[in-house]
Design an enzyme around this catalytic site. Structure first.
Site, short mmCIF file in Angstrom:
data_model
loop_
_atom_site.label_atom_id
_atom_site.label_comp_id
_atom_site.label_asym_id
_atom_site.label_seq_id
_atom_site.Cartn_x
_atom_site.Cartn_y
_atom_site.Cartn_z
N ASP A 228 8.14 4.78 9.42
CA ASP A 228 7.33 5.64 10.28
C ASP A 228 5.81 5.49 10.13
O ASP A 228 5.05 6.32 10.62
CB ASP A 228 7.77 7.11 10.16
CG ASP A 228 7.83 7.60 8.74
OD1 ASP A 228 7.50 6.83 7.81
OD2 ASP A 228 8.22 8.78 8.53
N ARG B 249 1.45 -5.37 10.87
CA ARG B 249 2.86 -5.56 10.53
C ARG B 249 3.69 -5.89 11.77
O ARG B 249 4.48 -5.06 12.24
CB ARG B 249 3.42 -4.28 9.91
CG ARG B 249 2.71 -3.85 8.66
CD ARG B 249 3.25 -2.52 8.16
NE ARG B 249 2.53 -2.06 6.99
CZ ARG B 249 2.62 -0.84 6.48
NH1 ARG B 249 3.41 0.07 7.05
NH2 ARG B 249 1.93 -0.50 5.41
N SER C 249 0.83 5.57 -0.50
CA SER C 249 1.06 5.01 0.84
C SER C 249 -0.20 4.29 1.31
O SER C 249 -1.28 4.45 0.75
CB SER C 249 1.40 6.12 1.84
OG SER C 249 2.48 6.88 1.38
N SER C 250 -0.04 3.53 2.39
CA SER C 250 -1.17 2.76 2.91
C SER C 250 -1.98 3.61 3.89
O SER C 250 -1.60 4.71 4.27
CB SER C 250 -0.64 1.52 3.63
OG SER C 250 -0.08 1.92 4.87
N CYS D 158 6.67 12.29 7.96
CA CYS D 158 7.38 12.29 6.67
C CYS D 158 7.69 13.71 6.19
O CYS D 158 8.73 13.95 5.58
CB CYS D 158 6.54 11.65 5.58
SG CYS D 158 5.79 10.10 6.03
N1 ARG Z 1 5.25 2.87 3.07
C1 ARG Z 1 4.50 3.46 4.15
C2 ARG Z 1 3.11 2.89 4.19
O1 ARG Z 1 2.46 2.85 3.21
C3 ARG Z 1 4.43 4.94 4.01
C4 ARG Z 1 5.65 5.58 4.55
C5 ARG Z 1 5.62 7.04 4.44
N2 ARG Z 1 6.75 7.56 5.14
C6 ARG Z 1 7.58 8.46 4.68
N3 ARG Z 1 8.59 8.85 5.45
N4 ARG Z 1 7.48 8.99 3.46
O2 ARG Z 1 2.60 2.47 5.20
#
Ligand code: ARG
Length: 385
Positions: A250, A267, A303-304, A356
């Protein structure tokens, strides 16, 4: 038993008008521990040890204030909001296969729980500190399950989370090696056990995307196919080879309404995987660069910067965005959305942003086919009516 027209659990996609949602809570939240499935780092000082145990009272109340702001906005829009039960996240856990010094939090129900139509699925989870996170939602699940016999409830098989389930060298691969391996989609979890986090899925009516990631493996996707395809769903594994640390779809590929998906310019989808969208008249709309750079994200946030894309749809025309993300807000407004900006940055270090931190239990609508021109061979044939 009186049965309302729409089952109490009913949500088939990410955008239909929202009626009931669970919003996470930062109560008793802890720092995520270092474990084979996770190597948290302080952004500004990556060599300093990451803190352990409970987060400060101040940090927790800042996050809770912003979560309360989300609750107030949703309620003002006529949405019923529910909250998780308090859990003792600071306690260690020990199973026959692993031990971990503390648990995490209940800020991101999206990661653990998913509604697929009239069914609630509790994900297997992929990290030790999150093994028991489903407990924060069990009293709600019982309530929904008792209220309406049309509600199905499934708990996916719990993996062992033993050392052998992980590939710890992953964390030490240099960038060149990740680059070389980008098309193998091998991350910190192995392929033997069934592993998935709920947030690696994105729902489009009878079609469901599942991202292969650090938190979802191919056995997890096979389990979802075998579980859901007899009910007429089509499960599509998707890949984003340039995301070297993928987890949860997401912030990468976010459907906004029928025909429109917000995409992450850093991405792109694996070659060939965009065909099903383009052949079915879906537009892929690139998100603008986020306001904060990766270096400017809160120090404990793992997270990013693409949390900017983690928007929550109240309906196909109303959408909630983080308040500082003006370029995204303007883009969405230019596409006809009514945008509701709210502050949410203090929630970032608890695993995510607006999408999230929620789990939609009920939206209007039903199981639609948004991909009429799809040629698809299900792994398991749907049951004949
Ligand atoms: N891994 C993702 C990023 O850094 C963050 C995803 C957060 N989403 C969640 N459902 N906790 O872009």
């Amino acid at each position: 038993m009186y049965l309302p027209h729409s089952p109490v659990v009913n949500s088939w996609n990410e955008w239909d008008p929202l009626r009931e949602v669970v919003v996470g809570s930062a109560d008793a939240a802890c720092f995520e521990p270092t474990e084979p499935g996770s190597r948290p780092r302080i952004r500004s000082t990556p060599d300093k040890p990451f803190p352990t145990g409970m987060k400060s009272k101040e940090a927790i109340s800042l996050a809770n204030e912003e979560l309360a702001g989300l609750v107030a906005l949703l309620e003002a829009q006529g949405v019923t909001v529910r909250r998780p039960s308090p859990r003792p996240f600071a306690t260690s856990i020990r199973t026959p296969d692993f031990e971990v010094s503390n648990q995490y939090c209940a800020v991101c129900p999206r990661d653990v729980m998913i509604t697929i139509g009239n069914e609630i699925i509790e994900a297997t989870m992929s990290r030790r500190a999150r093994y028991f996170e489903f407990q924060a939602y069990r009293s709600l699940v019982y309530e929904y399950w008792n209220a309406d016999p049309r509600v199905q409830w499934t708990t996916a098989p719990k993996p062992s989370m033993a050392d052998g389930m992980y590939r710890e060298e992953f964390w030490d691969w240099p960038v060149e090696e990740r680059h070389a391996k980008m098309h193998s989609f091998e991350f910190c979890i192995q392929q033997d056990e069934v592993i998935f986090d709920a947030a690696d899925m994105s729902r489009f009516g009878r079609d469901i995307l599942v991202q292969e990631s650090m938190t979802t493996n191919r056995a997890g996707i096979r389990w979802l196919k075998r579980h859901l395809e007899p009910g007429g769903f089509r499960i599509h594994p998707v890949h984003f080879p340039l995301d070297f640390y993928p987890s949860h779809i997401d912030c990468t590929f976010v459907p906004l309404r029928p025909g429109l998906i917000l995409t992450n310019p850093d991405r792109p989808l694996r070659d060939g995987e965009e065909a099903m969208f383009l052949e079915n008249d879906w537009e892929l709309l690139e998100a603008p660069q986020p306001i904060l750079g990766n270096d400017e994200m809160p120090p404990y946030c793992q997270s990013s910067k693409w949390l900017s894309m983690n928007v929550l749809s109240i309906s196909p025309t109303k959408i909630i965005c983080e308040e500082s993300e003006k370029p995204l807000q303007d883009l969405l407004a230019s596409r006809g959305f009514e945008v509701f900006p709210i502050p949410f940055r203090n929630v970032f270090e608890y695993g995510g942003s607006l999408h999230c931190a929620t789990w939609d239990v009920r939206r209007d609508g039903s199981k639609e086919n948004y991909f009429p021109h799809l040629t698809y061979e299900p792994l398991v044939q749907p049951a004949q009516p």
